[in-house]
Design an enzyme around this catalytic site. Structure first.
Site, short mmCIF file in Angstrom:
data_model
loop_
_atom_site.label_atom_id
_atom_site.label_comp_id
_atom_site.label_asym_id
_atom_site.label_seq_id
_atom_site.Cartn_x
_atom_site.Cartn_y
_atom_site.Cartn_z
N ASN A 118 0.85 -1.18 0.00
CA ASN A 118 -0.05 -0.05 0.10
C ASN A 118 0.95 1.38 -0.03
O ASN A 118 0.38 2.36 -0.69
CB ASN A 118 -0.92 -0.22 1.19
N ARG A 176 -8.71 5.55 0.87
CA ARG A 176 -7.81 5.00 -0.10
C ARG A 176 -6.71 5.55 -1.09
O ARG A 176 -6.08 5.29 -1.71
CB ARG A 176 -8.84 4.19 -1.09
N ASP A 185 1.91 7.13 0.21
CA ASP A 185 0.63 6.15 -0.31
C ASP A 185 0.99 6.00 -1.96
O ASP A 185 0.85 6.86 -2.68
CB ASP A 185 -0.68 6.84 -0.21
N ARG A 213 -0.49 -12.51 3.22
CA ARG A 213 -0.94 -11.84 4.24
C ARG A 213 -0.84 -10.28 3.32
O ARG A 213 0.26 -9.87 3.64
CB ARG A 213 -0.66 -12.04 5.37
N ASP A 215 -0.99 -6.56 3.55
CA ASP A 215 -1.22 -5.49 4.61
C ASP A 215 -2.13 -4.24 4.13
O ASP A 215 -2.01 -3.88 3.02
CB ASP A 215 0.02 -4.96 5.08
N HIS A 219 -6.89 0.44 2.49
CA HIS A 219 -6.54 1.78 2.00
C HIS A 219 -6.39 1.49 0.44
O HIS A 219 -5.50 2.18 -0.08
CB HIS A 219 -5.19 1.88 2.85
N GLU A 251 -5.87 -7.97 5.08
CA GLU A 251 -6.26 -7.26 6.11
C GLU A 251 -7.13 -5.96 5.89
O GLU A 251 -6.58 -5.19 5.16
CB GLU A 251 -4.87 -6.53 7.01
N ARG A 355 -5.68 -18.92 12.61
CA ARG A 355 -4.33 -18.39 12.63
C ARG A 355 -3.90 -18.35 14.35
O ARG A 355 -4.72 -17.69 14.97
CB ARG A 355 -4.10 -17.13 11.95
#
Length: 515
Positions: A118, A176, A185, A213, A215, A219, A251, A355
């Protein structure tokens, strides 16, 4: 004692074959997050412990090059501030990463990489070569030549907030397109950025990782993620069936009070269900009038996402420090008695893909309800180098490493989950309060006493007649049991006695613990 009518639900399962991102089999196993472990230690753990104990896979900390933070000294969150996609991190070198992936795959333990795509580092990180590979970067000018990225590759022109940071989580465009906590970003809609991210992910796939996974997915725009995921290579056929696709779990913190919804990400892969740990913690703490008997309808009946979309956990590296989501209800290793019960329930229940957390200790300093040491990184030498994970004679870890996954009760429940995989949830019983029991077909049965009184009940287990070793208080070794024994009669019934004062007030038996 009041015995409720037994009931049976179809197993919710693991959603095999849901999409191209879910196409390799999980066999009911659990992932363990070996948070901040070195690659060489993970390789050893796969071979000596995880594979024999039935763990499905390992979530590793972000493997990309990241900034080195000195104030505060080497915090854990520096891993989430990349400066390039070079594979040298606090956990080790690219060679050590490759060796770990190979060794874990060779014994059947899959590797899931935590990836940060991200953003890059914080805008105020300065310039220089204070990074784990020594790569130069200039955060103020948004220059990361080792990728390379330049100012044109970030979302500054799209952000509508005055500060350039996210100021309003009710505005999906800010969430976002603006900076999360000042982190630069990236513009995933730009072809150059997409190409660099995909190259990074495919390098890991070709090395043998089983998935990611991802992250901070909330966003990023789902349409951009769909493009990125669609360009991923198939998994390495040396270890996976030909044509297998990477498993993706994203996530997304969705507690229901923001316009961005976890459901927007369902078509792309699994999603982290943050409400799971928050709600389960409240139940086991007996807060807000909750009782364990309320868990009869646990899962979608509680407003959780569909089971075949959910990646679930009691705690994670964020919320055990008060970050992320969940608040004070989150159970962690700091409260081991309740924590073991909650993890056992999670691993026994068919909802979601599970998990398990594996942590390290730090010196907490709580001021007005907040831990001022929530930044503290892993056990390290004075120069910031992460310490190895020593294994003691009792199988536990030392030198500040907690290793919840090595606690016998949790390890044996991970094995329990493998054994009962695909079996329906059956024979529910509760006392109307905080004593519950349920089975998984004729493969396993668990009884939990979180009440303020003794549990003394004869229950229908669904298991075949015989004597079983309780895998919570002990271990089956050959034809002997080091813990409590449970006798199941010809009708599948057994008598259970559990004191509310027991250190571990729960019992679990399964077909492989039969003596």
């Amino acid at each position: 004692m009041k015995t409720r009518t037994k009931w049976c639900l179809l197993a919710l399962g693991f959603g095999l074959g849901l999409s191209q991102y879910h196409s390799h089999t999980h066999h009911g196993g659990s992932i363990v997050h070996l948070f901040e472990w070195r690659w060489s230690d993970i390789a050893d753990e796969c071979e000596r412990y995880l594979a024999p104990s039935g763990f499905h896979g390992v979530q590793i900390s972000p493997p990309s090059e990241h900034i080195v933070v000195s104030k505060p000294h080497r915090p854990w969150w520096e891993r989430y501030q990349p400066v390039s996609y070079n594979l040298c991190s606090r956990s080790g070198t690219e060679h050590e990463l490759r060796d770990m992936i190979r060794r874990c795959n060779d014994v059947g333990v899959k590797i899931y990489a935590d990836v940060v795509i991200n953003h890059m580092c914080m805008a105020d990180a300065g310039e220089g070569s204070r990074s784990t590979c020594g790569s130069y970067f200039n955060a103020s000018r948004e220059e990361f030549p080792s990728v390379p990225y330049s100012a044109a590759d970030f979302n500054d022109d799209k952000c509508t907030s005055g500060s350039g940071n996210i100021e309003n989580y009710q505005d999906i465009y800010q969430v976002r397109n603006c900076r999360l906590l000042g982190l630069l970003d990236l513009a995933q809609d730009k072809e150059h950025v997409r190409g660099k991210i995909v190259d990074y992910l495919n390098t890991l796939v070709d090395m043998g990782v089983a998935g990611f996974r991802v992250d901070a997915c909330k966003h990023m725009w789902p349409a951009d993620l769909k493009v990125l995921y669609g360009r991923l290579h198939n998994l390495n056929p040396k270890w996976f069936p030909k044509g297998s696709r990477p498993l993706i779990y994203q996530e997304v913190i969705d507690l229901g009070d923001e316009p961005i919804k976890a459901s927007e990400y369902y078509p792309l892969g699994r999603v982290t269900e943050f409400k799971y740990g928050a709600m389960l913690g409240s139940v086991f703490r007996r807060w807000n009038g909750y009782k364990l008997s309320d868990l009869r309808s646990w899962g979608e009946g509680w407003g959780l996402m569909p089971s075949d979309k959910a990646l679930v956990f009691v705690d994670n590296h964020d919320n055990q420090r008060g970050h992320g989501a969940g608040g004070a209800s989150i159970l962690t290793f700091w409260e081991p008695r309740l924590y073991k019960m909650a993890v056992a329930f999670m691993l026994a229940h068919p909802y979601g893909m599970t998990r398990v957390m594996s942590s390290y200790r730090w010196d907490r300093h709580i001021v007005k309800g907040k831990d001022e040491n929530d930044w503290v990184g892993p056990p390290s030498y004075p120069d910031g180098t992460t310490k190895p994970v020593p294994i003691g004679p009792d199988g536990g870890c030392g030198d500040g490493w907690v290793c919840e996954h090595r606690w016998p009760q949790i390890r044996n429940m991970v094995t329990f989950r493998v054994i009962v995989s695909g079996q329906p949830l059956c024979n529910w019983w509760d006392n109307g309060s905080n004593q519950i029991a349920f089975g998984r077909g004729d493969h396993g049965f668990i009884v939990i006493n979180n009440d303020e009184c003794f549990l003394d009940a004869t229950l229908n287990t669904g298991l075949t007649a015989g004597t079983y070793c309780d895998v919570i208080s002990g271990q089956k070794t050959g034809d002997r049991c080091t813990g409590k024994q449970v006798t199941v009669d010809s009708r599948g019934r057994a008598h259970f006695r559990i004191s509310n004062m027991d250190q571990d007030p729960f019992i679990a038996i399964h077909r492989d613990s039969k003596l």
